[in-house]
Write an enzyme that holds these catalytic residues in place. Structure first.
Site, mmCIF file in Angstrom:
data_model
loop_
_atom_site.group_PDB
_atom_site.id
_atom_site.type_symbol
_atom_site.label_atom_id
_atom_site.label_comp_id
_atom_site.label_asym_id
_atom_site.label_seq_id
_atom_site.Cartn_x
_atom_site.Cartn_y
_atom_site.Cartn_z
ATOM 1 N N ASP A 53 -0.253 -7.941 5.001
ATOM 2 C CA ASP A 53 -1.436 -7.292 5.595
ATOM 3 C C ASP A 53 -2.689 -7.491 4.724
ATOM 4 O OD1 ASP A 53 0.462 -6.371 7.353
ATOM 5 O OD2 ASP A 53 0.507 -4.333 6.555
ATOM 6 N N THR A 76 1.946 -8.006 0.195
ATOM 7 C CA THR A 76 1.826 -7.570 1.590
ATOM 8 C C THR A 76 1.212 -8.676 2.440
ATOM 9 O OG1 THR A 76 0.638 -6.130 3.148
ATOM 10 C CG2 THR A 76 -0.354 -6.363 1.003
ATOM 11 N N ASP A 114 0.804 -1.215 0.000
ATOM 12 C CA ASP A 114 0.000 0.000 0.000
ATOM 13 C C ASP A 114 0.852 1.287 0.000
ATOM 14 O OD1 ASP A 114 -1.839 1.925 0.650
ATOM 15 O OD2 ASP A 114 -2.192 1.217 2.697
ATOM 16 N N SER A 124 4.312 1.778 -0.212
ATOM 17 C CA SER A 124 5.433 1.935 -1.147
ATOM 18 C C SER A 124 4.964 2.113 -2.583
ATOM 19 C CB SER A 124 6.409 0.767 -1.019
ATOM 20 O OG SER A 124 5.749 -0.454 -1.042
#
Ligand code: F6P
Length: 353
Positions: A133, A131, A108, A110
């Protein structure tokens, strides 16, 4: 025309990054006969105008390609620093490297930064989501998430047996920043009794009532409580003024203290903060597959000169969206009324509210 393309990995590392590099290098070299270079340490490498040659012959002495199952990223990564403050130096470094196109693998935060740089420098950029996440919008898969879910489930399995042996409540703090996907997926798959998420308000009273019910109604003397690192202690219980969402805030410890208080210290708790273990390990088969397909399609998009796109997984295939469309929708959070939360509740898991 023979192209020279670059690839970089940015933001927090995760398993599967090397699989993307492997697939992109292999496809670009074999199919298109292009030159591929790696940019070490993301924008730091660009700033310093550094590249490393990447070839399909990166095998070990026996002929095994280690990139397929090696965690982390052989190119290195960074997820800190004032990148946009050094924009001019980075743009100059990019020019000096002389690329026809760049593949950036990032999360998200970068991807947002690299997209801004690409707009300023008129770069030919293709982005790939990674990610643990799982908070990048518009994609059903992001590299690293599946492996991290498996890692957390493995930890829950191990903790379940020791919890049961000692009648303890085990609190397992899981990464994810503001998103609860990792906690929710692994909590359901690992058989948790409680899953606390940033997206769903909970109360300490509700949590304690649930633990009491487990003991008194179901004779379950132990319990597994999965806590996302980004939870907000309920506004009714505590005012979380500094809005913190990372492991530094000790949410697992906070929950353990609350359970001790509400049980008059009768419940024995232990806290495991899984931390960066969740970012390590060898990539799962699913992450390898996703990464391989993303790496291949990124190269094809460059061949079609279709830039400023992020790859995404939707309905069983790789698609692409303008990067700005993804950024506008980020971060992608758990739907508090979605199927997973409903399923967890129907299994008797306390998920707040
Ligand atoms: O965004 C990925 C992530 O692993 C988060 O889940 C976690 O909060 C953070 O990065 C940790 O960052 P660092 O590696 O800087 O400690």
């Amino acid at each position: 025309m023979k192209k020279r393309i670059g690839i970089l990995t940015s933001g927090g590392d995760c398993p599967g990054l090397n699989c993307v590099i492997r697939a992109a290098v292999s496809h670009a070299t074999r199919t298109y006969d292009w030159e591929v270079v790696g940019i070490p340490y993301s924008t730091q490498g660009l700033l310093e105008g550094k590249t490393v040659p990447l070839s399909i012959h990166g095998w070990d002495l026996r002929g095994i390609d280690p990139l397929l199952n090696m965690g982390g990223t052989v190119l290195g990564s960074i997820n800190k620093g004032d990148t946009l403050g050094s924009a001019n130096e980075i743009l100059a470094g990019y020019e000096a490297i002389g690329l026809d196109a760049l593949i950036a693998v990032g999360g998200d935060g970068s991807l947002n930064i690299i997209h801004q740089l690409a707009v300023l420098g008129n770069w030919n950029l293709v982005a790939i989501p990674k990610t643990i996440d799982h908070d990048v919008a518009l994609t059903e898969r992001s590299i690293g998430f599946d492996t991290a879910v498996n890692t957390v489930v493995d930890a829950i399995n191990r903790l379940t047996f020791t919890a049961a042996s000692h009648d303890r409540v085990m609190i397992i703090e899981v990464m994810g920043r503001t998103a609860g996907h990792l906690a929710l997926y692994s909590g359901i798959a690992g058989g948790a009794d409680v899953i606390l998420l940033p997206e769903v308000p909970y109360t300490i009273q509700g949590l304690c009532n649930h633990l009491t019910e487990l003991r008194e109604r179901w004779q379950r003397k132990f319990a597994i409580v999965v806590v996302a690192e980004g939870i907000f202690p309920c506004s009714k219980d505590i005012d979380d003024a500094d809005n913190c969402t990372t492991a530094k805030c000790g949410k697992g410890q906070y929950i353990a203290e609350q359970i001790a208080n509400c049980s008059n210290h009768l419940i024995d708790t232990r806290v495991s903060v899984l931390g960066h273990i969740q970012r390590g390990g060898i990539p799962s088969a699913l992450d390898r597959l996703t990464a391989t397909m993303f790496g291949k399609v990124a190269v094809d998009l460059i061949a079609q000169e279709k830039y400023d796109q992020m790859l995404a997984w939707q309905n069983g295939r790789v698609v692409n969206f303008p990067i700005q469309d993804v950024i506008d929708k980020n971060p992608s959070l758990v739907n508090p009324h979605g199927d997973l939360v409903q399923t967890a509740r129907s299994l008797g898991i306390y998920v707040g509210e």
